[in-house]
Design an enzyme around this catalytic site. Sequence first.
Site, PDB file in Angstrom:
ATOM      1  N   ARG A   1       0.830  -0.943   0.276  1.00  0.00           N
ATOM      2  CA  ARG A   1      -0.277  -0.331   0.093  1.00  0.00           C
ATOM      3  C   ARG A   1       1.030   1.220  -0.046  1.00  0.00           C
ATOM      4  NH1 ARG A   1      -4.937   0.058   1.834  1.00  0.00           N
ATOM      5  NH2 ARG A   1      -4.415  -1.972   2.967  1.00  0.00           N
TER       6      ARG A   1
ATOM      7  N   CYS B   1     -25.732  -2.669  -9.321  1.00  0.00           N
ATOM      8  CA  CYS B   1     -27.020  -2.708  -9.030  1.00  0.00           C
ATOM      9  C   CYS B   1     -27.100  -3.206  -7.725  1.00  0.00           C
ATOM     10  CB  CYS B   1     -28.168  -3.820 -10.577  1.00  0.00           C
ATOM     11  SG  CYS B   1     -28.084  -3.014 -11.833  1.00  0.00           S
TER      12      CYS B   1
HETATM   13  C1  LIG Z   1      -0.623  -7.960   2.146  1.00  0.00           C
HETATM   14  C2  LIG Z   1       0.618  -8.406   2.397  1.00  0.00           C
HETATM   15  C3  LIG Z   1       1.379  -7.341   2.605  1.00  0.00           C
HETATM   16  C4  LIG Z   1       1.693  -5.836   2.013  1.00  0.00           C
HETATM   17  O1  LIG Z   1       0.365  -5.155   2.954  1.00  0.00           O
HETATM   18  P1  LIG Z   1       0.399  -3.876   2.862  1.00  0.00           P
HETATM   19  O2  LIG Z   1      -0.488  -3.545   4.176  1.00  0.00           O
HETATM   20  O3  LIG Z   1      -0.040  -3.697   1.244  1.00  0.00           O
HETATM   21  O4  LIG Z   1       2.010  -3.017   3.506  1.00  0.00           O
HETATM   22  C5  LIG Z   1       3.208  -7.440   2.858  1.00  0.00           C
HETATM   23  N1  LIG Z   1       2.738  -8.937   3.856  1.00  0.00           N
HETATM   24  C6  LIG Z   1       1.950  -9.694   3.353  1.00  0.00           C
HETATM   25  C7  LIG Z   1       2.349 -11.816   3.501  1.00  0.00           C
HETATM   26  C8  LIG Z   1       0.581  -9.645   2.955  1.00  0.00           C
HETATM   27  O5  LIG Z   1      -0.461 -10.736   2.988  1.00  0.00           O
END
Ligand SMILES: *Cc1c(COP(=O)(O)O)cnc(C)c1O
Length: 417
Positions: free
Chosen positions: A270, A345
């Site tokens: 993210r 919808c």
């Molecule tokens: C989704 C995930 C991440 C990344 O998480 P962010 O919140 O996008 O930084 C890292 N490690 C694992 C194991 C994940 O499932």
Amino acid sequence: MQQVIDYLHRRKKANPKPVCAFVYDLDALQTHVSGLMKTLPSRCRLFYAMKANSEAPILKALAPLVHGFEVASLGEVRKVRAISPEAPIIFGGPGKTDEEIEGAIDLGLYLLHVESRHELQRIGRIAHRRGVEVPILLRVNLHGALPQATLAMAGRPTQFGIDEAALPDLIRLAVALKNVKLAGFHLHSLSNQLDPEQHVRLIALYCARVRRWIETFGLKIDYINAGGGVGVNYADLTRQFDWNCFSERLAGMLQVECPPGAGVLFECGRYLTAACGYYVTEVLDIKQNHGKHYAIINGGSHHFRLPAAWQHSHPFSIVPVARWDYPFSRPELLDSEVTVAGQLCTPKDILARDVRISRLRIGDLLLFPYAGAYGWSISCHDFLSHPHPDHIYLSETGPAADKTDPRQAAARRSRRD
Ligand SMILES: *Cc1c(COP(=O)(O)O)cnc(C)c1O
């Protein structure tokens, strides 16, 4: 942002068709991520968790900057290999099939995260059959209180990781398996942490736990994977996670708490790609129902599910469009509260609720920022069979990348490289 707005005006002038697009600013992405890499403490490595956004131009922009990619399926392994034959890959996630494990080993793995005893045994068997040694991290679901964040994967019952109580048994098994190398532990526990000090405290807790396991079992490990989870403040875009404060405090903490010889891995999704992406749609209709105003957009949660998934009102700005091609008067809302709904919808197709606006007309554009992570990638694109949005990748360093077809844009970028 200005670059994105300029693009939208050009697009609207050239083509009367209602706009619906994800627009990415690749220069902003590279500037942001280069900045993070510069301040990362020296014993740390930053991987990109590509489930946040696995579009090829995004991966290509990140590949020269990050230490590698964190993937959660063989499909993601293939997407990395399509843009880089050698980028280091960490493969995690619950429910890996034998085929996925074998495919990932064939395509080149840096580390494999192990989620259960059964999975560890299967990895040991596959590695033995192939005569290779597979470096693994055991993913642990810790016991005890962890700091708070929007999503919690550990410190409570979830499908993720190995229960801490079962860890001694798995450490013994991993050490005993000939074709498996226990390289460390994976502790991704939280998502969307906004407080840098809390995040450092969480990683200090990981270090303390790993030191205890090292002592108890006489281990020598290479890595602690602190996971991702650095957050984005969707409620107040001006107050984002303070990365400089984080990296400074992290460096100090690691000097004291990190087991000697161990590197710390991060796999952030993210925080890397959210800010570079914008979801842009045109207002198709404005209506009033039971005393509330609704703007219906050319798109919705089938493209951008994040607001519905998180039950939040996603911030947006209005890009006024002068063009109006109809012979009748143009409906508008003045000084009102408006709820932004998509074309699906279902009453759940809401992107923003009761937002005060000074003026909104049919034909204006809504620009949703921070849509670059968990936007397109998590959405149900074909629910109701509407057309897919355009995917635009802007880059000043190469205006040729300013094209709607991601494959063409990717090809152009690679020729430039
Ligand atoms: C989704 C995930 C991440 C990344 O998480 P962010 O919140 O996008 O930084 C890292 N490690 C694992 C194991 C994940 O499932």
